[in-house]
Design a protein around this motif. Structure first.
Motif, PDB file in Angstrom:
ATOM      1  N   GLY A 183      45.375  94.576  83.547  1.00  0.00           N
ATOM      2  CA  GLY A 183      45.036  94.712  82.144  1.00  0.00           C
ATOM      3  C   GLY A 183      46.123  94.099  81.292  1.00  0.00           C
ATOM      4  O   GLY A 183      47.262  93.939  81.733  1.00  0.00           O
ATOM      5  N   VAL A 184      45.782  93.757  80.048  1.00  0.00           N
ATOM      6  CA  VAL A 184      46.747  93.118  79.157  1.00  0.00           C
ATOM      7  C   VAL A 184      46.637  93.683  77.744  1.00  0.00           C
ATOM      8  O   VAL A 184      45.613  94.250  77.364  1.00  0.00           O
ATOM      9  N   CYS A 185      47.702  93.462  76.974  1.00  0.00           N
ATOM     10  CA  CYS A 185      47.672  93.765  75.546  1.00  0.00           C
ATOM     11  C   CYS A 185      48.614  92.793  74.840  1.00  0.00           C
ATOM     12  O   CYS A 185      49.801  92.699  75.174  1.00  0.00           O
ATOM     13  N   TYR A 186      48.058  92.041  73.897  1.00  0.00           N
ATOM     14  CA  TYR A 186      48.886  91.149  73.088  1.00  0.00           C
ATOM     15  C   TYR A 186      49.726  91.976  72.117  1.00  0.00           C
ATOM     16  O   TYR A 186      49.258  92.969  71.560  1.00  0.00           O
ATOM     17  N   ILE A 187      50.971  91.534  71.889  1.00  0.00           N
ATOM     18  CA  ILE A 187      51.898  92.273  71.028  1.00  0.00           C
ATOM     19  C   ILE A 187      52.420  91.349  69.928  1.00  0.00           C
ATOM     20  O   ILE A 187      53.380  90.591  70.119  1.00  0.00           O
ATOM     21  N   GLY A 188      51.771  91.386  68.770  1.00  0.00           N
ATOM     22  CA  GLY A 188      52.263  90.618  67.638  1.00  0.00           C
ATOM     23  C   GLY A 188      53.438  91.280  66.957  1.00  0.00           C
ATOM     24  O   GLY A 188      54.148  90.653  66.165  1.00  0.00           O
ATOM     25  N   GLY A 189      53.672  92.543  67.283  1.00  0.00           N
ATOM     26  CA  GLY A 189      54.736  93.305  66.644  1.00  0.00           C
ATOM     27  C   GLY A 189      56.130  92.760  66.884  1.00  0.00           C
ATOM     28  O   GLY A 189      57.060  93.116  66.151  1.00  0.00           O
ATOM     29  N   ILE A 190      56.297  91.889  67.887  1.00  0.00           N
ATOM     30  CA  ILE A 190      57.645  91.333  68.086  1.00  0.00           C
ATOM     31  C   ILE A 190      58.048  90.441  66.912  1.00  0.00           C
ATOM     32  O   ILE A 190      59.236  90.120  66.757  1.00  0.00           O
ATOM     33  N   ARG A 191      57.069  90.066  66.069  1.00  0.00           N
ATOM     34  CA  ARG A 191      57.401  89.265  64.888  1.00  0.00           C
ATOM     35  C   ARG A 191      57.909  90.128  63.734  1.00  0.00           C
ATOM     36  O   ARG A 191      58.214  89.608  62.660  1.00  0.00           O
ATOM     37  N   ASN A 192      58.010  91.436  63.948  1.00  0.00           N
ATOM     38  CA  ASN A 192      58.534  92.314  62.895  1.00  0.00           C
ATOM     39  C   ASN A 192      59.955  91.939  62.517  1.00  0.00           C
ATOM     40  O   ASN A 192      60.342  92.032  61.356  1.00  0.00           O
ATOM     41  N   ASN A 193      60.743  91.553  63.516  1.00  0.00           N
ATOM     42  CA  ASN A 193      62.135  91.176  63.268  1.00  0.00           C
ATOM     43  C   ASN A 193      62.526  90.107  64.283  1.00  0.00           C
ATOM     44  O   ASN A 193      63.143  90.399  65.310  1.00  0.00           O
ATOM     45  N   LEU A 194      62.174  88.875  63.984  1.00  0.00           N
ATOM     46  CA  LEU A 194      62.402  87.789  64.938  1.00  0.00           C
ATOM     47  C   LEU A 194      63.877  87.432  65.101  1.00  0.00           C
ATOM     48  O   LEU A 194      64.268  86.928  66.156  1.00  0.00           O
TER      49      LEU A 194
END
Length: 249
Positions: free
Chosen positions: A131-142
């Motif tokens: 299973g997978v889950c994309y994580i856009g949250g890493i762009r919170n503080n690049l």
């Protein structure tokens, strides 16, 4: 149904994984599948960083908004738009490539290449029973993500991908109607038709959430999108992108 099509159509985000690491063979298969994706003019403008170090996973989870599945999974991948290697080509071939590398077009190519590679990786992982889950949250503080992962200039972490053995089995979330997405021979610009399609979709999504949460939630898709879009996030992004040597002029 063709098994590949079946895998694609049964995609769902998994946010709870078994405490079981991926094997090196599985990781290599997923990455090689990502590399098999189409790439504009063979530029291959992306890199993939695999995170095994648990402390780094925990820090990424914190930076992504304390999402536990960022630290608790079989393996965590960070997909990056990458033109750094093309700067090396500039040195190797003794040519000034800065105008091309700093163009908005090449920025877009890097984004597209990265997304195509990631989707191939997702299909490969799910075909392996993961299973997978994309994580856009890493762009919170690049800035902190870049420091943590030693990211050089001309490289931007775009999103993470948590992969592992599913410890849950959510329903497939209904997508927008086929006729709302697919247009033939030109864009259908009848606003009333489009709004009617959205209203019908709202009913489907509201029923989905109500069933999924035992009545605790039944918001519509347009309500959800309006709420999200009314509160702009990550407004630092343009200046960060430019600081990494990309152009969006």
């Amino acid at each position: 149904m063709n098994p590949t099509i079946g895998t694609i159509l049964s995609h769902k985000s998994i946010r709870k994984f078994e405490d079981r690491s991926l094997t090196n063979e599985q990781i290599e298969t997923i990455v090689k599948s990502a590399q098999a994706a189409s790439t504009s003019s063979f530029i291959q403008a992306y890199s993939i960083i695999g995170i095994k170090d648990q402390q780094k996973k925990e820090k990424l989870a914190e930076l992504a908004g304390n999402q536990t599945y960022v630290e608790k999974n079989g393996h965590f991948f960070v997909f990056c738009a990458d033109l750094h290697r093309h700067e090396l080509i500039s040195d190797m071939e003794e040519m000034d490539l800065s105008e091309g590398l700093e163009s908005t077009e090449k920025f877009m190519v890097a984004l597209i290449d990265t997304a195509l590679a990631a989707q191939n990786a997702t299909i490969a992982a799910e075909a392996l029973g993961l299973g997978v889950c994309y994580i856009g949250g890493i762009r919170n503080n690049l800035e902190e993500v870049c420091q943590l992962l030693n990211i050089p200039e001309k490289v931007i972490p775009l999103f993470g991908l948590a992969v592992g053995y599913p410890a849950q089995s959510p329903d497939v979330k209904p997508r927008l109607p086929f006729n709302h997405i697919y247009h033939e021979d030109g864009y259908t610009e009848n606003k009333e038709v489009l709004k009617k399609q959205l209203e019908e979709y709202n009913e489907i999504i509201s029923a989905y959430y109500e069933k999924r949460t035992n009545g605790k939630r039944k918001d519509t898709w347009t309500e959800q999108m309006a709420q999200m879009l009314s509160n702009p996030r990550r407004k630092y992004m343009k200046s960060f992108i430019e600081s990494k040597g990309f152009s969006i002029r």
